[in-house]
Scaffold this motif. Structure first.
Motif, PDB file in Angstrom:
ATOM      1  N   UNK A  80       4.160  38.659 111.157  1.00 50.58           N
ATOM      2  CA  UNK A  80       4.906  38.115 110.022  1.00 50.58           C
ATOM      3  C   UNK A  80       3.882  37.603 109.008  1.00 50.58           C
ATOM      4  N   UNK A  81       3.928  38.154 107.802  1.00 53.15           N
ATOM      5  CA  UNK A  81       2.985  37.773 106.755  1.00 53.15           C
ATOM      6  C   UNK A  81       3.706  36.909 105.724  1.00 53.15           C
ATOM      7  N   UNK A  82       2.946  36.014 105.097  1.00 48.97           N
ATOM      8  CA  UNK A  82       3.562  35.070 104.167  1.00 48.97           C
ATOM      9  C   UNK A  82       2.712  34.939 102.907  1.00 48.97           C
ATOM     10  N   UNK A  96      -1.408  30.860  98.176  1.00 49.55           N
ATOM     11  CA  UNK A  96      -1.897  30.996  99.553  1.00 49.55           C
ATOM     12  C   UNK A  96      -1.247  32.233 100.158  1.00 49.55           C
ATOM     13  N   UNK A  97      -1.975  32.940 101.015  1.00 52.47           N
ATOM     14  CA  UNK A  97      -1.375  34.042 101.751  1.00 52.47           C
ATOM     15  C   UNK A  97      -2.061  34.189 103.099  1.00 52.47           C
ATOM     16  N   UNK A  98      -1.296  34.639 104.064  1.00 47.85           N
ATOM     17  CA  UNK A  98      -1.828  34.793 105.413  1.00 47.85           C
ATOM     18  C   UNK A  98      -0.753  35.329 106.332  1.00 47.85           C
ATOM     19  N   UNK A  99      -0.853  34.970 107.606  1.00 49.25           N
ATOM     20  CA  UNK A  99       0.131  35.437 108.576  1.00 49.25           C
ATOM     21  C   UNK A  99       0.524  34.300 109.504  1.00 49.25           C
ATOM     22  N   UNK A 100       1.727  34.379 110.025  1.00 48.79           N
ATOM     23  CA  UNK A 100       2.247  33.357 110.933  1.00 48.79           C
ATOM     24  C   UNK A 100       1.655  33.598 112.318  1.00 48.79           C
ATOM     25  N   UNK A 110      12.111  23.753 112.361  1.00 46.35           N
ATOM     26  CA  UNK A 110      11.300  24.773 113.016  1.00 46.35           C
ATOM     27  C   UNK A 110      10.061  24.958 112.154  1.00 46.35           C
ATOM     28  N   UNK A 111       8.888  24.850 112.778  1.00 44.90           N
ATOM     29  CA  UNK A 111       7.630  24.878 112.037  1.00 44.90           C
ATOM     30  C   UNK A 111       6.898  26.185 112.310  1.00 44.90           C
ATOM     31  N   UNK A 112       6.541  26.887 111.234  1.00 49.36           N
ATOM     32  CA  UNK A 112       5.748  28.105 111.326  1.00 49.36           C
ATOM     33  C   UNK A 112       4.315  27.764 110.927  1.00 49.36           C
ATOM     34  N   UNK A 113       3.396  27.930 111.862  1.00 46.22           N
ATOM     35  CA  UNK A 113       1.990  27.684 111.565  1.00 46.22           C
ATOM     36  C   UNK A 113       1.338  29.000 111.174  1.00 46.22           C
ATOM     37  N   UNK A 114       0.668  29.008 110.043  1.00 50.45           N
ATOM     38  CA  UNK A 114       0.079  30.235 109.515  1.00 50.45           C
ATOM     39  C   UNK A 114      -1.413  30.049 109.295  1.00 50.45           C
ATOM     40  N   UNK A 115      -2.142  31.158 109.349  1.00 46.38           N
ATOM     41  CA  UNK A 115      -3.568  31.142 109.064  1.00 46.38           C
ATOM     42  C   UNK A 115      -3.851  32.090 107.908  1.00 46.38           C
TER      43      UNK A 115
END
Length: 312
Positions: A80-82, A96-100, A110-115
């Protein structure tokens, strides 16, 4: 239309071929034929440092968000990309952009942690582990079971805290253990155990109490379905060569419309839920689904004593 000077934050999530668009503002935003849905969503501070491992972004959804729930259930088997986008003065810029990389429930959220996209350049690739249990997510891509084929549609008879009494379940005890119960409105909750017609869910879901179907309402619904089917069959069985066909068809259609209206009214008091069986991820559990070909576990790994193995 909002003031163009007002800063709006837009979120774009990509999962496979699907895209999801949200905004944290007080109204939806339409941009380049894309509508960003207004929902309860927030994020942590965006930091810039030389240590990429310390620059994650946490995006928080309300617990009833279907997208966030889907991420939680799937355990991110699919990437999942954000993108986080700033929209102001008619201009877009990517903040900002990255993936979950992880999903976890936290209270009513509900918390989605992304890098960031750069973090993965400095770490080893993901690897599957040698383990006794299957590493695939049930109904996921690796498991290859079609979730729709295993759902059991039923209705709720009573709710007592986390114990949900359903109807007409004829399965072994704990058949639904580690599975899920999907409400009439699409909200899912995990099942801790099951026995007879009762499933115990892992957390209380108060909305289920509003989806109880009484015996009388269910009987009225079943009667309406039967009568509607019968009137449709009678209409469709009319002989087109009969000289009175047009009048007979009009009369039959009027009766179908009447039964359809009765069915619609009866449907308003009946709430169908779906129970999905769970899997202990052992070879024996996979065999219950007739899915051992896709089992990715090593059931006969030796114990500390190499001459001893554990049954699956």
């Amino acid at each position: 239309m909002f003031d163009s000077a007002t800063r709006r934050e837009l979120y774009e999530f990509t999962r496979g071929t699907e895209k999801f668009y949200y905004t944290s503002g007080d109204a939806e935003v339409e941009l380049n034929d894309v509508v960003y849905e207004q929902i309860t969503i927030s994020r942590s501070e965006i930091k810039n440092s030389s240590d990429l491992e310390k620059d994650p972004l946490e995006i928080t959804f309300a617990r009833d968000s279907k997208f966030a729930q889907d991420c939680l259930r799937s355990a991110l088997e699919e990437n999942v990309y954000v993108k986080v986008i700033k929209f102001q003065h008619g201009q877009q810029s990517i903040l900002w952009q990255g993936r979950v990389v992880s999903v976890k429930p936290s209270g009513a959220s509900i918390v989605l942690k992304s890098e960031t996209n750069f973090t993965k350049l400095g770490r080893a690739g993901a690897r599957l582990k040698f383990q006794r249990t299957c590493c695939h997510d049930l109904y996921g891509n690796g498991c290859r079971l079609n979730k729709a084929d295993w759902g059991v549609q039923t209705t709720i008879k009573s709710v007592t805290a986390n114990a949900i009494e359903l109807r007409d379940l004829s399965f072994d005890d704990n058949y639904f253990r580690l599975g899920m119960l999907q409400s009439a409105f699409g909200v899912s909750v995990g099942i801790e155990s099951s026995a007879g017609n009762t499933v115990n869910i892992i957390r209380r879901l108060d909305s289920l109490a509003d989806q109880i179907t009484s015996d009388a309402d269910l009987l009225a619904y079943q009667t309406a379905v039967l009568e509607l089917d019968q009137t449709i069959a009678t209409r469709d069985a009319l002989d087109e060569n009969d000289p009175n066909y047009e009048q007979d068809f009009a009369d039959a259609q009027a009766l179908v419309d009447q039964k359809q209206e009765a069915f619609n009214i009866a449907s308003e008091s009946v709430f169908f839920v779906v129970a999905y069986p769970g899997c202990m991820k052992s070879l024996t559990a996979c065999d219950r689904f007739n899915n051992t070909d896709n089992h990715l576990g090593f059931a006969y790994m030796p114990e500390d004593n190499p001459s001893t193995t554990r049954n699956a």
